[in-house]
Scaffold this active site. Structure first.
Site, short mmCIF file in Angstrom:
data_model
loop_
_atom_site.label_atom_id
_atom_site.label_comp_id
_atom_site.label_asym_id
_atom_site.label_seq_id
_atom_site.Cartn_x
_atom_site.Cartn_y
_atom_site.Cartn_z
N ARG A 128 1.10 -9.47 -5.26
CA ARG A 128 0.95 -9.43 -3.81
C ARG A 128 1.53 -8.12 -3.28
O ARG A 128 2.59 -7.67 -3.70
CB ARG A 128 1.67 -10.62 -3.16
CG ARG A 128 0.92 -11.94 -3.36
CD ARG A 128 -0.37 -11.96 -2.56
NE ARG A 128 -1.14 -13.18 -2.73
CZ ARG A 128 -2.17 -13.29 -3.56
NH1 ARG A 128 -2.53 -12.28 -4.32
NH2 ARG A 128 -2.85 -14.42 -3.62
N HIS B 22 -7.83 -4.04 -4.53
CA HIS B 22 -7.60 -5.49 -4.57
C HIS B 22 -8.81 -6.23 -5.16
O HIS B 22 -9.30 -7.22 -4.61
CB HIS B 22 -7.28 -6.04 -3.19
CG HIS B 22 -6.51 -7.33 -3.23
ND1 HIS B 22 -5.68 -7.75 -2.22
CD2 HIS B 22 -6.45 -8.30 -4.18
CE1 HIS B 22 -5.15 -8.92 -2.53
NE2 HIS B 22 -5.61 -9.28 -3.73
#
Length: 319
Positions: free
Chosen positions: A234, A282
Site C-alpha cells: 500500500r 499500481h
C-alpha cells in the site's frame, strides 16, 4: 422478479469490464451497479450484499442493512473508514490469478535489481557495450514483510529462483524451511535483509511504516553493496520523501514501487528521476473481474447454506 435482493456493486476500476460481466453475474438475484446513472437516488436499504472498491462516501448511509461486504481487491482500506460502516463480516478477494500476478511482479523486480538492469538500460541508451558481473541469487537475502497468501506465494517462488528468503509478520508464523520473524524481532529481520519486499496491508500501525529509520536498519555491505526497497503493498505505508532521501544519500541502492501515497504519482515527483528506481502504475496484481465475481458468488452461496465465509477480515487487525 427475483425474490432475492440484488447485489450492490460499487467498483471504481474498469467500468466497462464490470458492466459487461454484470450482464451475466448473480443470475439468481441480479445486481445494482452504482456506476449506472439510473441508480441515482435508488433505495438501497433492503440490500444484503455489497461488492466494493473505493465506494462512494455515503454508500453505507444509503445501504445500512448489509449482511456481508466483499472487497474488490486483496486489501480493504478503501472503505474501512467510511461513515456508517456496518458491523458485518468483510471478505477479502483471494484468487489464484491475483496471487500469481503479484508473485510475477515481485520476482521480476528482484531479478532486475540482482542483474543490475538499470545499468544495462543506461548503457543501451548510451550505446555502450558494458559488461557486468552480478552476484548469484543465493548471495541475496530477500526479506518479505507480510506473510499472508500473497507473501507466502512470492516467498516460495523466490526460493525456487535461488534467493535466500526470510519473512516477517506482526504475529509469528511458521513456514517450513524459512526463517521467520515477528513484531518483536523487526530489527533482527531488517539487519539480515538485502532486498526488502513490502506486502503489508494498510492499517494504523503500517501507515508511514517504511521510513528513514527503517531503511537505516537494512543490511549494508551485502553482495550488491546497498539494500533495495520493493513495495507492492500500500502506498500510504511508505514515506516517499524518505525513499528519495535514502537513495540520494546512499542508504538505499534502489527501489521498485507499484504503489504511492497519491495516485497517479505526480509528474513532478522526484521518484520519476531517481537513480535505479523502477516505477509501475499500481498494476502489479490487478483484480481479474471474472474471477472476482465468481469469488463473490461462491461466498454468498456458502453464507446462505450456513457455511463459514472464507477470507474474513479481522476488523481489529485491519486485514
Amino acid at each position: 422478479m427475483s425474490a432475492k435482493p440484488p447485489v450492490l456493486v460499487d467498483l471504481k476500476f474498469n467500468a466497462d469490464g464490470v458492466a459487461r460481466i454484470l450482464k451475466t453475474a448473480f443470475s439468481d438475484r441480479g445486481s445494482i451497479n452504482i456506476a449506472d446513472p439510473a441508480t441515482k437516488g435508488r433505495d438501497l436499504s433492503g440490500l444484503d450484499y455489497a461488492l466494493l472498491w473505493k465506494p462512494d462516501a455515503d454508500l453505507f448511509e444509503r445501504a445500512p442493512n448489509l449482511k456481508v461486504i466483499f472487497s474488490g481487491g486483496a486489501g480493504v482500506d478503501s472503505f474501512m473508514n467510511l461513515p456508517g460502516l456496518p458491523d458485518v463480516p468483510i471478505v477479502r478477494f483471494v484468487d489464484r490469478s491475483l496471487t500469481t500476478r503479484m508473485s510475477e511482479w515481485v520476482v521480476m523486480q528482484c531479478l532486475m535489481h540482482l542483474r543490475q538492469q538499470h545499468q544495462h538500460d543506461k548503457d543501451q541508451r548510451a550505446r555502450i557495450w558494458g559488461k557486468l558481473i552480478p552476484p548469484e541469487a543465493a548471495e541475496i537475502t530477500v526479506g518479505i514483510m507480510g506473510l499472508g497468501v500473497l507473501g507466502q506465494d512470492a516467498l516460495h517462488k523466490l526460493k525456487m529462483m535461488g534467493f535466500n528468503v526470510i519473512g516477517w509478520s506482526r504475529t509469528a508464523k511458521q513456514i517450513d524451511g524459512v526463517e521467520t520473524f515477528d513484531a518483536a524481532e523487526l530489527d533482527a529481520f531488517l539487519a539480515k535483509t538485502d532486498f526488502l519486499v513490502g506486502l503489508l496491508p494498510l492499517t494504523p500501525d503500517t501507515t508511514a511504516f517504511y521510513n528513514s529509520q527503517l531503511f537505516a536498519k537494512l543490511r549494508q555491505g551485502g553482495a550488491l553493496g546497498k539494500p533495495v526497497f520493493i513495495n507492492a503493498g500500500r502506498g500510504k505505508s511508505q514515506v516517499q520523501a524518505d525513499i528519495v532521501s535514502a537513495i540520494e544519500t546512499g542508504i538505499l541502492g534502489g527501489a521498485s514501487l507499484d504503489v504511492f501515497e497519491v495516485e497517479p504519482l505526480p509528474s513532478d515527483h522526484p521518484l520519476w528521476t531517481c537513480e535505479n528506481v523502477f516505477i509501475t502504475p499500481h498494476d502489479a496484481a490487478v483484480s481479474e473481474e471474472t474471477a472476482l465475481f465468481r469469488h463473490v458468488e461462491t461466498q454468498i452461496s456458502r453464507f446462505e447454506r450456513g457455511e463459514p465465509l472464507q477470507f474474513v477480515v479481522d476488523r481489529e487487525a485491519g486485514y
